[in-house]
Write a protein that holds these residues in place. Structure first.
Motif, short mmCIF file in Angstrom:
data_model
loop_
_atom_site.label_atom_id
_atom_site.label_comp_id
_atom_site.label_asym_id
_atom_site.label_seq_id
_atom_site.Cartn_x
_atom_site.Cartn_y
_atom_site.Cartn_z
N ALA A 1 37.77 40.12 11.55
CA ALA A 1 37.93 39.32 12.44
C ALA A 1 37.03 37.90 11.88
O ALA A 1 37.62 36.80 11.94
CB ALA A 1 37.46 39.39 13.90
N ALA B 1 39.87 40.97 22.91
CA ALA B 1 40.88 41.53 21.87
C ALA B 1 41.35 42.74 22.18
O ALA B 1 40.56 43.80 22.76
CB ALA B 1 40.29 41.39 20.51
N LEU C 1 43.74 45.29 17.07
CA LEU C 1 43.88 44.36 15.91
C LEU C 1 44.45 44.98 14.79
O LEU C 1 43.92 46.02 14.30
CB LEU C 1 42.20 43.86 15.74
N GLU D 1 41.64 44.77 7.76
CA GLU D 1 41.42 45.82 8.43
C GLU D 1 40.29 46.62 8.14
O GLU D 1 40.62 47.18 7.05
CB GLU D 1 42.74 46.47 9.11
N TYR E 1 49.76 44.51 20.30
CA TYR E 1 48.69 44.28 19.39
C TYR E 1 48.58 42.94 18.76
O TYR E 1 49.38 42.16 19.19
CB TYR E 1 48.74 45.36 17.95
N ILE F 1 45.17 39.74 13.26
CA ILE F 1 43.97 39.09 13.21
C ILE F 1 44.02 37.55 12.83
O ILE F 1 43.23 37.12 13.29
CB ILE F 1 42.95 39.88 12.16
N LEU G 1 45.09 35.82 16.28
CA LEU G 1 43.76 35.85 17.00
C LEU G 1 42.95 34.59 16.48
O LEU G 1 42.49 33.90 17.26
CB LEU G 1 43.06 37.25 16.96
#
Length: 333
Positions: A12, A150, A153, A158, A188, A191, A194
């Motif tokens: 993230a 969240a 993710l 990852e 989901y 990332i 997001l």
């Protein structure tokens, strides 16, 4: 915009730094200084868990700070207090785990929450994230705090090994246990989506909590695994096995078979993971890319080893033992 990211080298945090750089923002990261950051990003070095570890943050001003911390809430508290007069908005990347289990079907940001203590040390993950939220709210107040709760993710970088595990298994080829039903809807967020939404929201002055995951049914288990087969180019053959057979074999959903949660057999866990209401975030501009893009880009990242940024071992070990997989498939023949 002047952006401070606490961390900034993994998953993230790394996506947030990349998004800030792409926007042309002035990006600063604060971390232990053990891993490189993109060119043009200022690095402040410190360890927020050690006495005096925040010294590098005692000077400087930023429009936004983004914090992804998932351990002791008191570390968030101390950082927020130090930055209170020098940062416009505090964004805390929290988790939907802060909602009290079992969550109601289609729960939104008003659902009951777990208890949290902003002064706590080591606590369980849900309480750590809720404590972090409370620490930010106590210091910055509701109008200057953005809580990004969240869900699941996925995507490049990852570090939990969910989608990468499936990609490695599919790349090995042969018969692959595909846990049914294939039409099980997933929820989901990539990332990068997001990160994009978070920075847009911070720049727009949004505040309060937002569930941050795709809309319900953004993809299915079959679409995810089929995309894995396609991008790896392997000879993998997905063999779908009904959920009850998989569970009766002692396989744990979510951990031994990452991402998979059967809707009918484990309804409370399914509700918690895949039945969240994200209408608030969608109304505020959330857009999620197709599953095929997330899978393809994650595979491309896995195959490209950067000598300056070697991948760390995943934070968790997940995945199904091959002997168990073979036994289940043999019993189905």
């Amino acid at each position: 915009m002047r952006l401070l990211v606490l961390g900034g080298t993994e998953f993230a945090g790394r996506a947030l730094v990349a998004a800030g750089v792409e926007r042309g923002w002035e990006v600063t990261v604060f971390n232990r200084g053990t891993r490189p950051v993109p060119a043009g990003v200022e690095t402040l070095v410190g360890d927020r868990t050690e006495p005096g570890g925040l010294a590098a943050l005692e000077a400087g001003e930023w429009d936004v700070v983004v914090d992804t911390w998932a351990a002791q809430p008191r570390a968030v508290r101390d950082t927020a207090r130090l930055l209170q007069g020098r940062v416009g908005r505090y964004v805390y990347v929290s988790s939907c785990s802060v909602y009290a289990f079992p969550q109601p079907v289609g729960f939104d940001e008003s659902a009951p929450l777990v208890a949290g203590d902003p002064d706590a040390g080591e606590v369980e993950y849900p309480q750590a994230k809720r404590g972090g939220e409370l620490a930010v709210l106590d210091v910055f107040g509701a109008e200057r705090s953005l809580l990004v709760r969240a869900g699941l993710l996925l995507g490049p970088w990852e570090n939990v090994d969910r989608l990468p595990w499936w990609l490695r298994r599919v790349a090995e080829g042969g018969p692959v246990l595909a846990p049914g039903p294939g039409g099980n809807p997933l929820q989901y967020i990539d990332i990068r989506d997001l990160a994009a939404w978070t920075l847009d929201a911070a720049a727009a002055g949004l505040h309060g909590p937002y569930n941050m995951v795709s809309e319900q049914g953004h993809a299915t288990m079959e679409e995810l695994l089929t995309a894995c087969v396609r991008v790896t180019g392997s000879d993998a053959e997905l063999r779908w096995v009904d959920a009850r057979t998989v569970l009766d074999a002692g396989v744990e959903p979510w951990t031994e078979l990452p991402v998979w949660v059967p809707r009918e057999e484990t309804p409370e866990l399914f509700n918690a993971v895949y039945r969240q209401d994200v209408s608030k975030a969608v109304a505020a501009g959330l857009r999620c890319r197709p599953v095929a893009e997330t899978v393809a880009d994650t595979w491309a990242w896995m195959r490209t080893e950067d000598p300056d940024r070697p991948r760390r071992a995943p934070r968790r070990t997940v995945g199904l033992d091959r002997a168990v997989e073979e036994r289940i498939l043999a019993d189905k023949e």
